[in-house]
Design a protein around this motif. Structure first.
Motif, PDB file in Angstrom:
ATOM      1  N   GLN A  63      -0.224   6.300   7.689  1.00  0.00           N
ATOM      2  CA  GLN A  63       1.122   5.565   7.593  1.00  0.00           C
ATOM      3  C   GLN A  63       1.439   5.039   8.971  1.00  0.00           C
ATOM      4  O   GLN A  63       1.716   3.771   9.096  1.00  0.00           O
ATOM      5  N   GLU A  84       5.360  10.311  -1.305  1.00  0.00           N
ATOM      6  CA  GLU A  84       4.618   9.162  -0.885  1.00  0.00           C
ATOM      7  C   GLU A  84       5.164   8.149  -0.542  1.00  0.00           C
ATOM      8  O   GLU A  84       6.167   7.570  -1.013  1.00  0.00           O
ATOM      9  N   ILE A  85       4.813   7.327   0.715  1.00  0.00           N
ATOM     10  CA  ILE A  85       5.460   6.388   1.245  1.00  0.00           C
ATOM     11  C   ILE A  85       4.923   5.099   0.746  1.00  0.00           C
ATOM     12  O   ILE A  85       3.813   4.783   0.870  1.00  0.00           O
ATOM     13  N   MET A  86       5.737   4.227   0.266  1.00  0.00           N
ATOM     14  CA  MET A  86       5.456   2.699  -0.165  1.00  0.00           C
ATOM     15  C   MET A  86       5.666   1.927   1.049  1.00  0.00           C
ATOM     16  O   MET A  86       6.676   1.904   1.788  1.00  0.00           O
ATOM     17  N   THR A 118       0.897  -1.258  -0.078  1.00  0.00           N
ATOM     18  CA  THR A 118      -0.095   0.012  -0.038  1.00  0.00           C
ATOM     19  C   THR A 118       0.879   1.365  -0.044  1.00  0.00           C
ATOM     20  O   THR A 118       2.136   1.108   0.018  1.00  0.00           O
ATOM     21  N   SER A 119       0.259   2.411   0.024  1.00  0.00           N
ATOM     22  CA  SER A 119       0.980   3.527   0.049  1.00  0.00           C
ATOM     23  C   SER A 119       0.203   4.750   0.988  1.00  0.00           C
ATOM     24  O   SER A 119      -0.868   4.551   1.019  1.00  0.00           O
ATOM     25  N   THR A 120       0.758   5.615   1.291  1.00  0.00           N
ATOM     26  CA  THR A 120       0.286   6.811   1.945  1.00  0.00           C
ATOM     27  C   THR A 120       0.958   8.052   1.879  1.00  0.00           C
ATOM     28  O   THR A 120       2.180   7.976   1.661  1.00  0.00           O
ATOM     29  N   GLN A 121       0.591   9.151   1.808  1.00  0.00           N
ATOM     30  CA  GLN A 121       1.481  10.434   1.704  1.00  0.00           C
ATOM     31  C   GLN A 121       2.056  10.695   3.256  1.00  0.00           C
ATOM     32  O   GLN A 121       1.539  10.249   4.214  1.00  0.00           O
ATOM     33  N   ASP A 134       8.108   0.173   5.778  1.00  0.00           N
ATOM     34  CA  ASP A 134       8.524   1.113   4.580  1.00  0.00           C
ATOM     35  C   ASP A 134       9.373   0.369   3.698  1.00  0.00           C
ATOM     36  O   ASP A 134      10.218  -0.357   3.924  1.00  0.00           O
ATOM     37  N   ALA A 188       9.855   5.465  -1.387  1.00  0.00           N
ATOM     38  CA  ALA A 188       9.116   6.424  -1.725  1.00  0.00           C
ATOM     39  C   ALA A 188       9.010   6.838  -2.833  1.00  0.00           C
ATOM     40  O   ALA A 188       9.843   6.730  -3.873  1.00  0.00           O
TER      41      ALA A 188
END
Length: 136
Positions: free
Chosen positions: A107, A129-131, A98-101, A117, A120
């Motif tokens: 996160q 954007e963190i993967m 997933t990812s999130t800013q 993590d 990014a």
């Protein structure tokens, strides 16, 4: 809570809330069973949804979880993530993403669920954007 695949009857509910998808793709996601609808069984009403796809066309990638404001922090997000992970495992996958800013609280939610993590992405117009990835 009840989790079901979205149907055409859920289309308007989804597009009113999902600002991150090209609207014509919602119908494709519904037909491909890549959107779940979350229901409050007591009220008989929708409380949220989760949509996913595949990173590199072979790694399950959770694109978005939405929980309507009155139902947030009630465990709905955690339940749908576990439901999705279980389904992906049944289908033979051993890893999900997933990812999130970086400026979003999500996160921390994902890390509590065991996501770590993995990298990014930095675009000119958005926060980092963190993967995140998880072995299931």
């Amino acid at each position: 809570m009840k989790i079901e695949y979205a149907t055409e009857a859920d289309y308007d509910y989804i597009i009113e809330r999902d600002r991150h998808i090209h609207q014509p793709l919602v119908k494709t996601k519904i037909s491909e069973k890549e959107i779940f609808i979350l229901w409050d069984e007591d009220e008989g009403s929708r409380v949220g949804w989760m949509r996913y796809g595949y990173f590199w066309d072979n790694l399950p990638f959770m694109n978005m979880i939405w929980i309507d404001e009155p139902y947030r922090n009630g465990g709905y997000g955690k339940k749908v993530v576990h439901h999705w992970e279980s389904l992906m495992k049944q289908q033979g996958f051993d890893t999900v993403m997933t990812s999130t800013q970086s400026d979003e609280h999500a996160q921390h939610f994902y890390r509590k669920l065991g996501y770590v993590d993995a990298g990014a992405l930095l675009l000119d117009t958005q926060p980092l954007e963190i993967m995140l990835i998880k072995k299931i």
